[in-house]
Scaffold this motif. Structure first.
Motif, short mmCIF file in Angstrom:
data_model
loop_
_atom_site.label_atom_id
_atom_site.label_comp_id
_atom_site.label_asym_id
_atom_site.label_seq_id
_atom_site.Cartn_x
_atom_site.Cartn_y
_atom_site.Cartn_z
N UNK A 145 0.84 -1.20 0.00
CA UNK A 145 0.00 0.00 0.00
C UNK A 145 0.87 1.24 0.00
N UNK A 146 0.42 2.18 -0.71
CA UNK A 146 1.08 3.47 -0.91
C UNK A 146 1.21 4.27 0.38
N UNK A 147 2.15 5.20 0.40
CA UNK A 147 2.23 6.20 1.47
C UNK A 147 2.06 7.57 0.84
N UNK A 148 1.01 8.28 1.24
CA UNK A 148 0.72 9.63 0.77
C UNK A 148 0.91 10.58 1.93
N UNK A 149 1.80 11.54 1.78
CA UNK A 149 2.03 12.56 2.80
C UNK A 149 1.59 13.92 2.25
N UNK A 150 0.79 14.63 3.02
CA UNK A 150 0.26 15.92 2.61
C UNK A 150 0.51 16.94 3.71
N UNK A 151 0.99 18.11 3.34
CA UNK A 151 1.24 19.19 4.31
C UNK A 151 0.50 20.45 3.87
N UNK A 152 -0.27 21.01 4.80
CA UNK A 152 -0.96 22.27 4.57
C UNK A 152 -0.28 23.36 5.38
N UNK A 153 0.01 24.48 4.74
CA UNK A 153 0.52 25.65 5.45
C UNK A 153 -0.29 26.87 5.00
N UNK A 154 -0.02 28.01 5.60
CA UNK A 154 -0.76 29.22 5.24
C UNK A 154 -0.39 29.73 3.85
N UNK A 155 0.75 29.29 3.32
CA UNK A 155 1.22 29.82 2.04
C UNK A 155 1.29 28.79 0.92
N UNK A 156 1.28 27.50 1.25
CA UNK A 156 1.39 26.50 0.21
C UNK A 156 0.91 25.14 0.72
N UNK A 157 0.60 24.28 -0.25
CA UNK A 157 0.22 22.90 0.01
C UNK A 157 1.24 22.02 -0.71
N UNK A 158 1.71 20.98 -0.04
CA UNK A 158 2.65 20.04 -0.64
C UNK A 158 2.10 18.62 -0.45
N UNK A 159 2.16 17.84 -1.51
CA UNK A 159 1.75 16.43 -1.41
C UNK A 159 2.80 15.55 -2.08
N UNK A 160 3.19 14.48 -1.40
CA UNK A 160 4.17 13.53 -1.91
C UNK A 160 3.60 12.13 -1.87
N UNK A 161 3.90 11.33 -2.89
CA UNK A 161 3.39 9.96 -2.95
C UNK A 161 4.43 9.09 -3.64
N UNK A 162 4.57 7.85 -3.16
CA UNK A 162 5.50 6.94 -3.82
C UNK A 162 4.85 6.34 -5.06
N UNK A 163 5.60 5.55 -5.85
CA UNK A 163 5.14 5.09 -7.16
C UNK A 163 5.22 3.56 -7.32
N UNK A 164 5.34 2.82 -6.23
CA UNK A 164 5.41 1.36 -6.31
C UNK A 164 4.02 0.75 -6.34
N UNK A 165 3.83 -0.25 -7.19
CA UNK A 165 2.61 -1.06 -7.19
C UNK A 165 2.93 -2.42 -6.58
N UNK A 166 1.99 -2.94 -5.79
CA UNK A 166 2.18 -4.25 -5.16
C UNK A 166 0.92 -5.09 -5.31
N UNK A 167 1.09 -6.40 -5.15
CA UNK A 167 -0.05 -7.30 -5.06
C UNK A 167 -0.66 -7.17 -3.66
N UNK A 168 -1.86 -7.72 -3.43
CA UNK A 168 -2.47 -7.65 -2.10
C UNK A 168 -1.60 -8.20 -0.98
N UNK A 169 -0.72 -9.17 -1.30
CA UNK A 169 0.16 -9.73 -0.26
C UNK A 169 1.40 -8.89 -0.03
#
Length: 274
Positions: free
Chosen positions: A1-25
């Motif tokens: 499962x992916x890891x999505x990190x999102x940061x909100x500030x008063x001046x900007x929004x940043x979002x980072x996500x990895x790009x690996x695909x996996x099977x359910x296991x």
């Protein structure tokens, strides 16, 4: 499962996500697949969950849902995504997996721009906690950052260990308090994802080192910008790509969707710096 990190500030929004695909296991299948969508030059979105929905790659499916929307508000767009996903899982119970779409950007509340995060998922409660198992039913969660608030950081998908979470939040708070550019916060998010990917626990199988990071600054929204630049730029809508090998001299972009427009794939080479 992916890891999505999102940061909100008063001046900007940043979002980072990895790009690996996996099977359910948790077995990795691909290391460099897109999981991000950029909506109407107003918000960044990323998903965790099945790689296909209704026979289409999930980011393109999300992009099509967003492109079909004719509104400029995120609420009905995310509601439409949730309704479509819920019908799909209800009709295909054997394909139910943890699924979430995380959108972050800016909205007028009521006439003032405020950063927000909006999540449609089948494994989160109203209190932002995770359920033991996913269901076909999708829920909607959102938060709007209060005026003059300290930064807000959210992890969706894989969870951060308590020390990791504390370290990330402390680093973000310190950077914002010192007036550091958003590239510093973006690096903190990206480094945290790559640290999880390089770890020795179960998450390392499910999170990859390849990344895409989107930056959505307040100034770009106020100027009604319709450009997306490669290379994080403090006052512009921009993104940064890191390959599985750690390279950024060539890039791959997210799906772009807006009012009938859908660009499912684009890539190119970064211009040399002088």
């Amino acid at each position: 499962m992916t890891l999505i990190l999102t940061c909100l500030t008063n001046d900007y929004v940043v979002q980072a996500v990895d790009r690996r695909l996996t099977r359910p296991d948790g077995t990795p299948t691909k290391e460099d697949e897109n999981k991000a969508v950029f909506w109407c030059y107003r918000a960044a979105a990323a998903y965790t969950g099945p790689s296909e929905i209704e026979g289409e790659p999930t980011p393109e499916w999300i992009g099509k849902c967003m492109a079909e929307a004719t509104v400029s508000r995120i609420e009905p767009v995310m509601k439409y995504i949730a309704e479509r996903a819920e019908k799909y899982f209800r009709d295909n119970k054997d394909k139910i997996r943890r699924f979430a779409v995380v959108a972050a950007g800016w909205a007028k509340v009521p006439d003032e721009l405020r950063p927000y995060i909006y999540v449609a998922s089948n494994f989160m409660t109203d209190a932002w906690a995770e359920k033991e198992s996913p269901a076909h039913r999708m829920s909607l969660n959102w938060k709007v950052m209060p005026k003059a608030s300290t930064p807000m950081v959210f992890a969706v998908g894989q969870t951060l260990a308590i020390p990791e979470d504390r370290r990330l939040r402390a680093g973000v708070n310190r950077a914002v308090a010192r007036g550091a550019p958003p590239t510093v916060v973006a690096k903190l998010l990206g480094d945290t994802i790559q640290s999880v990917a390089a770890g020795n626990d179960f998450r390392a199988k499910r999170v990859g080192k390849a990344l895409i990071i989107h930056l959505v600054p307040r100034k770009a929204i106020e100027s009604n910008s319709s450009f997306l630049l490669y290379g994080l730029t403090p006052d512009a809508l921009s993104f940064h790509y890191i390959s599985p090998e750690g390279r950024s001299d060539q890039f791959k972009g997210a799906v772009i969707a807006c009012r009938g427009l859908l660009i499912p794939h684009f890539e190119g080479g970064a211009l040399p710096r002088r």
